[in-house]
Write a protein that holds these residues in place. Structure first.
Motif, mmCIF file in Angstrom:
data_model
loop_
_atom_site.group_PDB
_atom_site.id
_atom_site.type_symbol
_atom_site.label_atom_id
_atom_site.label_comp_id
_atom_site.label_asym_id
_atom_site.label_seq_id
_atom_site.Cartn_x
_atom_site.Cartn_y
_atom_site.Cartn_z
ATOM 1 N N GLY A 69 0.838 -1.106 0.104
ATOM 2 C CA GLY A 69 -0.126 -0.093 0.004
ATOM 3 C C GLY A 69 0.906 1.177 -0.075
ATOM 4 O O GLY A 69 0.345 2.432 -0.262
ATOM 5 N N GLY A 70 2.122 1.207 0.328
ATOM 6 C CA GLY A 70 3.203 2.287 0.359
ATOM 7 C C GLY A 70 2.828 3.293 1.342
ATOM 8 O O GLY A 70 3.083 4.286 1.587
ATOM 9 N N LEU A 71 2.105 2.775 2.397
ATOM 10 C CA LEU A 71 1.652 3.537 3.545
ATOM 11 C C LEU A 71 2.600 3.241 4.829
ATOM 12 O O LEU A 71 2.568 2.161 5.292
ATOM 13 C CB LEU A 71 0.135 3.307 4.023
ATOM 14 C CG LEU A 71 -0.771 3.440 3.155
ATOM 15 C CD1 LEU A 71 -2.019 2.385 3.502
ATOM 16 C CD2 LEU A 71 -1.272 4.860 3.034
ATOM 17 N N LEU A 72 3.632 4.339 5.079
ATOM 18 C CA LEU A 72 4.706 3.928 5.994
ATOM 19 C C LEU A 72 4.065 4.223 7.408
ATOM 20 O O LEU A 72 3.799 5.265 7.674
ATOM 21 C CB LEU A 72 5.880 5.087 5.715
ATOM 22 C CG LEU A 72 6.819 5.044 6.881
ATOM 23 C CD1 LEU A 72 7.413 3.562 7.001
ATOM 24 C CD2 LEU A 72 8.015 6.104 6.314
ATOM 25 N N SER A 73 3.902 3.018 7.941
ATOM 26 C CA SER A 73 3.317 2.946 9.360
ATOM 27 C C SER A 73 4.278 2.893 10.427
ATOM 28 O O SER A 73 5.015 1.884 10.272
ATOM 29 C CB SER A 73 2.017 1.834 9.397
ATOM 30 O OG SER A 73 1.963 1.494 10.736
ATOM 31 N N LEU A 74 4.070 3.586 11.392
ATOM 32 C CA LEU A 74 4.918 3.582 12.530
ATOM 33 C C LEU A 74 4.087 3.332 14.040
ATOM 34 O O LEU A 74 4.273 3.543 14.870
ATOM 35 C CB LEU A 74 5.543 5.104 12.855
ATOM 36 C CG LEU A 74 6.777 5.394 11.795
ATOM 37 C CD1 LEU A 74 7.406 6.669 12.252
ATOM 38 C CD2 LEU A 74 7.863 4.245 11.768
ATOM 39 N N MET A 75 2.867 2.602 13.545
ATOM 40 C CA MET A 75 1.885 2.465 14.937
ATOM 41 C C MET A 75 1.825 1.020 14.811
ATOM 42 O O MET A 75 0.801 0.395 15.698
ATOM 43 C CB MET A 75 0.474 3.082 14.458
ATOM 44 C CG MET A 75 -0.293 2.706 13.448
ATOM 45 S SD MET A 75 -1.762 3.566 12.926
ATOM 46 C CE MET A 75 -2.656 3.139 14.497
ATOM 47 N N HIS A 76 2.594 0.124 14.215
ATOM 48 C CA HIS A 76 2.207 -1.236 14.320
ATOM 49 C C HIS A 76 2.458 -2.011 15.745
ATOM 50 O O HIS A 76 1.717 -2.478 16.126
ATOM 51 C CB HIS A 76 2.973 -1.984 13.217
ATOM 52 C CG HIS A 76 2.244 -2.222 11.984
ATOM 53 N ND1 HIS A 76 1.851 -1.233 11.432
ATOM 54 C CD2 HIS A 76 1.673 -3.427 11.545
ATOM 55 C CE1 HIS A 76 1.096 -1.712 10.301
ATOM 56 N NE2 HIS A 76 0.996 -3.104 10.459
ATOM 57 N N THR A 77 3.526 -1.073 16.312
ATOM 58 C CA THR A 77 3.550 -1.757 17.859
ATOM 59 C C THR A 77 2.587 -1.396 18.557
ATOM 60 O O THR A 77 2.134 -2.088 19.598
ATOM 61 C CB THR A 77 4.742 -1.334 18.394
ATOM 62 O OG1 THR A 77 4.871 0.161 18.307
ATOM 63 C CG2 THR A 77 6.047 -1.905 17.805
ATOM 64 N N GLY A 78 1.931 -0.315 18.413
ATOM 65 C CA GLY A 78 0.820 0.340 18.908
ATOM 66 C C GLY A 78 -0.334 -0.697 18.614
ATOM 67 O O GLY A 78 -1.367 -0.756 19.702
ATOM 68 N N LEU A 79 -0.611 -1.079 17.574
ATOM 69 C CA LEU A 79 -1.586 -1.991 17.085
ATOM 70 C C LEU A 79 -1.637 -3.235 17.779
ATOM 71 O O LEU A 79 -2.538 -3.893 18.343
ATOM 72 C CB LEU A 79 -1.780 -2.197 15.579
ATOM 73 C CG LEU A 79 -2.428 -0.976 14.706
ATOM 74 C CD1 LEU A 79 -1.956 -1.447 13.350
ATOM 75 C CD2 LEU A 79 -3.671 -0.778 15.172
ATOM 76 N N GLN A 80 -0.175 -3.818 17.908
ATOM 77 C CA GLN A 80 -0.031 -4.850 18.650
ATOM 78 C C GLN A 80 -0.567 -4.820 20.178
ATOM 79 O O GLN A 80 -0.942 -5.572 20.686
ATOM 80 C CB GLN A 80 1.367 -5.346 18.621
ATOM 81 C CG GLN A 80 1.930 -6.473 19.069
ATOM 82 C CD GLN A 80 3.216 -6.796 19.121
ATOM 83 O OE1 GLN A 80 4.077 -5.803 18.971
ATOM 84 N NE2 GLN A 80 3.876 -7.898 19.008
ATOM 85 N N LEU A 81 -0.074 -3.645 20.625
ATOM 86 C CA LEU A 81 -0.376 -3.412 22.129
ATOM 87 C C LEU A 81 -1.836 -3.388 22.259
ATOM 88 O O LEU A 81 -2.590 -4.033 23.283
ATOM 89 C CB LEU A 81 0.231 -2.168 22.614
ATOM 90 C CG LEU A 81 -0.294 -1.498 23.744
ATOM 91 C CD1 LEU A 81 0.458 -2.609 24.799
ATOM 92 C CD2 LEU A 81 0.101 -0.328 24.263
ATOM 93 N N ALA A 82 -2.744 -2.650 21.566
ATOM 94 C CA ALA A 82 -4.153 -2.536 21.335
ATOM 95 C C ALA A 82 -4.902 -4.217 21.465
ATOM 96 O O ALA A 82 -5.575 -4.403 22.060
ATOM 97 C CB ALA A 82 -4.434 -1.674 20.426
#
Lengths: 614, 289
Positions: A69-82
């Motif tokens: 998708g070309g979307l640079l996500s820096l929230m993946h650890t946050g999603l993991q936490l959620a």
């Protein structure tokens, strides 16, 4: 006589399949194997291999949004936490089954991701990355400030799920192994989800939006919806990984969401090969193996990991999969035997319009577009009839391409209106494309890295009826649609003389073939009006003939074709009517013969006749 | 409002602004966001701690040593980051390369200074007393340094031939190369300047900031936020972004009370980015290559 390489390439698919089966068998049997060799089998089953597989699931999620998708996500650890919080809250706080926690984790992940994407609609690239970073910090902060979620300490004693009424215990190897198999099964399912998604219309739409939102819109693909869907699916997968993480570890706390913990995902993805199906798994396996080897070096571990990373980046700069495909052993085998033969039959996929002669297909009325003080388009009236080829010519800078952008919704009008078959045109570019007006850009806008066939299939995206769920599950409707679309695409390519190149990456085509492919891709959207912006530039005589045949076929099917062109011979030979623009105004309109002799046209092209000359 | 808070916001802001400026300097010709930038900040603090704190040396020596060490760090970072990035075709190679360098430097600092916090004695001890308000001179020094360095870099970009080369490279590096600009040397120089700017901030801020030897990534994130809010690639934006992040850091917890502070800080960040998706002083940012 067959050479070694020919035999090798023939055997390779089977060898690779056998390898996959062998690795899967090894993974399934791992608890038994390791139990035979080690006293500490629970550690090797759960904390080493099981944990790596959970990491791989999260990395697949990252691959979906970053790679495809070309979307640079820096929230993946946050999603993991959620996701971890979701399962902990359900199981520990509410006393429900952890299975429900798993479901809630997927929903929470998907909702958080979709919400983040929707607030950051206008942000691109680094700004999007920063918003995801802020979202990540917010998720951590919510956990930290909520007593219910355990503040800084988090929630511990998260149980493993129960299977067939049996509560799994972390103390028993058998139970840990059962959870391990659940994780393995989930990994396989998530991988299949990734593969099916990427190979479906959703994946092609995401690729199109990643490469060029503008081109995607011209093909009737809505950029925002595509991105939101992909990011939400990735978020759901990340939430799922987080739930498994919390169950595996038995606890969850805000520190899990820290960005440092996310390094392994990026690293695994890049080492394995981003935007490849196998990359996340190979990469995580490699990183996990390295991490396992250096686990006893204590404080030097991070140092070694960093150095190994840099070294890997130097040695396999395109990732494991990329290096494999670049090598002689792994390169894809392309069929380049067939010559470019044009089939003469007009394929059925070319739409057939039964409009009465003289029906106005596309009309621009009093179009105006100003850039500051420059009146690029200054009151242009244009009527294009169905079943005709309509030329727009004019000197450089006369406003031809701007007129096209106004007609197709790529520029907001400063005045005037556009009508498609006597109905007011929608405002957004993708909606106009869906209404049947498709444009081909002046400069090539192909998706260069994907195959010729996939380029055409992307053009069919707006016609797909199967939902993404049907595509992922490969339900009958998706399969029949997919089959029909592939056949139609191949027919179109055959008609354009590109059939033998269908599997080639688009950037391997010659310039002329690329232009033809773009027209083919536009025809694949089944337009009622097709607008071609200087398609003949740089084409050889033979390719010009191909283009002419295509345009003629479209006209005979009743479509309206708008042709913007400098090649006067080409225009005069094809068009029924021609509009001549100069300085943003219409200076002449009529048949080719009328336009040719019009004094205003001669003046615009050749300059004013000197006085007294005759 | 307590004037102390205003001063705190300003000197936090000044320090973040210099980290952001360092990132911007490197970003302009390379289109790389250097996630190892915070390590340069820690380097400055470490040199100050070593020279002034452990060796009881003078601040003049510390400043000179920082300049030398930071320049060296810039060269090392350029090699470690740019070589893999040039070899790799991936759009995201920079991310892994800079994170890897950050990891390496972070553990080197953590291994060298296991004590943790790097805080030497102040360059200018004592406080400025205005009525009942006392402001540490060191904090004022950080603010002044931030403004002076920012102005100096701005003049460098506008007035010197090298500055023009940097601007040309950042605008279109391919064309710059064709015009005879030594793009690789410009990039090397940018890494050196970026590293020196941020290290100086670390050195000056060390006596009044809590800089942990292993805390580089935290400062990277602060600098990244400041740079992006300001609009990546503009020095004045870096100053503005730094001040905003500093103000949020100091002011918001004070207004809303301790524990929920960060929540509002990040909420405000999201709000700013949603309202100004291209940063406050920014232009559109193209994807790196």
């Amino acid at each position: 006589m067959t050479t070694f390489w020919q035999r090798y390439y023939r055997a390779r698919p089977w060898a690779l399949r056998a390898l996959v089966v062998a690795v899967l068998a090894l993974l399934v049997l791992w608890p038994f194997i390791i139990d035979f060799y080690s006293y500490n089998a629970r550690y090797y089953v759960g904390d080493v291999v099981g944990f790596a597989m959970i990491t791989a699931i999260l990395t697949i999620s990252l691959n979906l949004c970053m790679g495809y998708g070309g979307l640079l996500s820096l929230m993946h650890t946050g999603l993991q936490l959620a996701g971890g919080y979701a399962v902990a809250a359900m199981a520990v706080r509410l006393g429900l089954s952890p299975w429900w926690g798993l479901v809630v984790a997927i929903v929470v992940g998907a909702v958080l991701a979709a919400a983040t994407l929707l607030v950051s609609l206008r942000a691109t690239y680094l700004y999007f990355a920063l918003i995801t970073l802020a979202a990540n910090l917010l998720i951590m902060e919510v956990g930290r400030s909520s007593e219910w979620l355990g503040s800084d300490i988090g929630i511990s004693n998260i149980p493993l799920p129960s299977v067939f009424g049996r509560d799994l215990s972390r103390a028993s190897l058998a139970d840990v192994s059962i959870f391990y198999w659940i994780v393995l099964g989930t990994l396989v399912l998530v991988w299949i989800l990734q593969r099916n998604l990427v190979r479906s219309g959703v994946g092609r739409a995401a690729m199109a939006v990643r490469e060029s939102p503008e081109t995607a819109a011209a093909l009737g693909i809505a950029p925002v919806r595509t991105k939101a869907l992909l990011f939400a699916i990735a978020g759901g997968v990340a939430g799922l990984a987080g739930a498994l993480y919390a169950m595996q570890k038995g606890f969850i706390n805000p520190a899990v969401g820290a960005l440092d913990n996310g390094l392994i995902f990026f690293v695994g993805l890049l080492i394995g090969g981003i935007a490849t199906l196998e990359g996340p798994i190979l990469g995580v396996a490699a990183v996990a193996a390295i991490d396992f080897v250096i686990r006893d070096y204590g404080p030097y571990r991070v140092l070694i990991l960093g150095a190994v990373l840099l070294l890997t980046l130097l040695l396999v700069p395109r990732g494991i999969v990329g290096s494999w495909r670049g090598s002689r052993w792994g390169r894809p085998v392309l069929d380049d035997s067939g010559e470019a033969v044009r089939s003469s039959a007009v394929p059925d996929v070319v739409p057939r319009l039964e409009a009465a002669p003289g029906t106005v297909a596309l009309a621009g009325i009093g179009l105006r577009k100003y850039f500051g003080g420059v009146k690029a388009v200054d009151g242009v009236d244009l009527e294009v009839l169905a079943g005709t080829v309509h030329g727009i010519i004019g000197p450089n800078g006369s406003g031809k391409s701007t007129t096209v952008s106004c007609l197709t919704g790529f520029l907001r009008l400063d005045g005037g209106r556009v009508e498609v078959f006597s109905r007011p045109a929608p405002t957004s570019a993708q909606a106009i494309s869906r209404a049947g007006v498709t444009r081909v850009f002046q400069v090539p806008h192909l998706f260069e890295q994907v195959s010729v066939l996939d380029n055409v299939l992307t053009g069919m995206r707006s016609r797909e009826r199967a939902s993404w769920v049907e595509s992922v599950l490969r339900l009958p409707r998706h399969r029949s649609e997919d089959r029909t679309h592939r056949e139609e695409a191949l027919e179109l390519l055959a008609f354009a003389g590109l059939a033998s190149r269908a599997q080639w990456p688009a950037d391997a085509l010659s310039h002329g073939q690329k232009r033809l492919l773009e027209v083919v891709r536009a025809v694949a959207t089944r337009p009622r009006v097709l607008i071609l912006d200087e398609p003949a530039t740089g084409l050889t005589q033979d390719e010009l003939a191909g283009l002419r045949a295509l345009v003629t076929a479209l006209r005979e099917r009743g479509l309206a074709v708008v042709l913007i062109e400098h090649n006067v011979e080409f225009v005069m030979g094809l068009c029924e009517r021609i509009t001549v623009l100069d300085s943003g105004r219409v200076i002449a309109e009529g048949t080719p013969a009328e336009v040719r002799d019009d004094p205003a046209v001669l003046e615009a092209y050749l300059g004013a006749e000197p006085e007294g000359a005759s | 409002m307590d004037p102390q808070i205003v001063v705190d916001a300003l000197y936090y802001g000044g320090a973040y602004a210099l980290i952001a400026l360092g990132m911007t300097v490197i970003y302009q010709p390379t289109r790389i966001v250097n996630f190892a930038q915070g390590e340069a900040f820690v380097l400055g603090a470490a040199v100050g701690f070593q020279v002034v704190g452990l060796w009881q040396g003078s601040w003049a020596v510390a400043i000179l040593a920082t300049l030398g060490a930071a320049a060296l760090l810039g060269v090392v970072m350029e090699r470690l980051i740019m070589v893999p990035v040039r070899r790799s075709g991936s759009k995201y190679a920079w991310l892994v390369a800079t994170l890897a360098v950050a990891l390496i430097l972070e553990s080197v600092f953590a291994l060298t200074y296991p004590e943790g916090y790097l805080s030497p004695a102040a360059l200018i001890p004592g406080d400025l007393v205005i009525g009942s308000v006392m402001i540490a001179w060191q904090k004022i020094l950080v603010i002044v340094a931030a403004v002076v360095i920012m102005l100096a870099y701005d003049q460098f970009l506008r007035r010197t031939p090298y500055g023009r080369a940097v601007r040309a490279t950042s605008f279109a590096s391919g064309t710059a190369l064709l015009m005879g600009i030594p793009v690789k040397r410009v990039i090397l120089l940018s890494f050196v300047i970026g590293s020196v700017v941020t290290s100086l901030a670390g050195l000056l801020a060390a006596p009044v900031f809590y800089i942990s030897a292993a805390g580089g990534l935290l400062f990277t994130i602060k600098g990244f936020i400041a740079a992006v809010i300001g609009g990546v690639g503009s020095p004045s934006g870096a100053l503005l972004g730094g001040l905003i992040v500093g103000t949020l850091d100091v002011l918001v917890p004070h207004v809303f009370g301790g524990s929920n502070g960060n929540f509002y800080v990040f909420g405000a960040l999201v709000l700013i980015l949603v309202l100004f998706p291209r940063g406050l002083v920014g232009r559109a940012v193209a994807a790196s290559r």
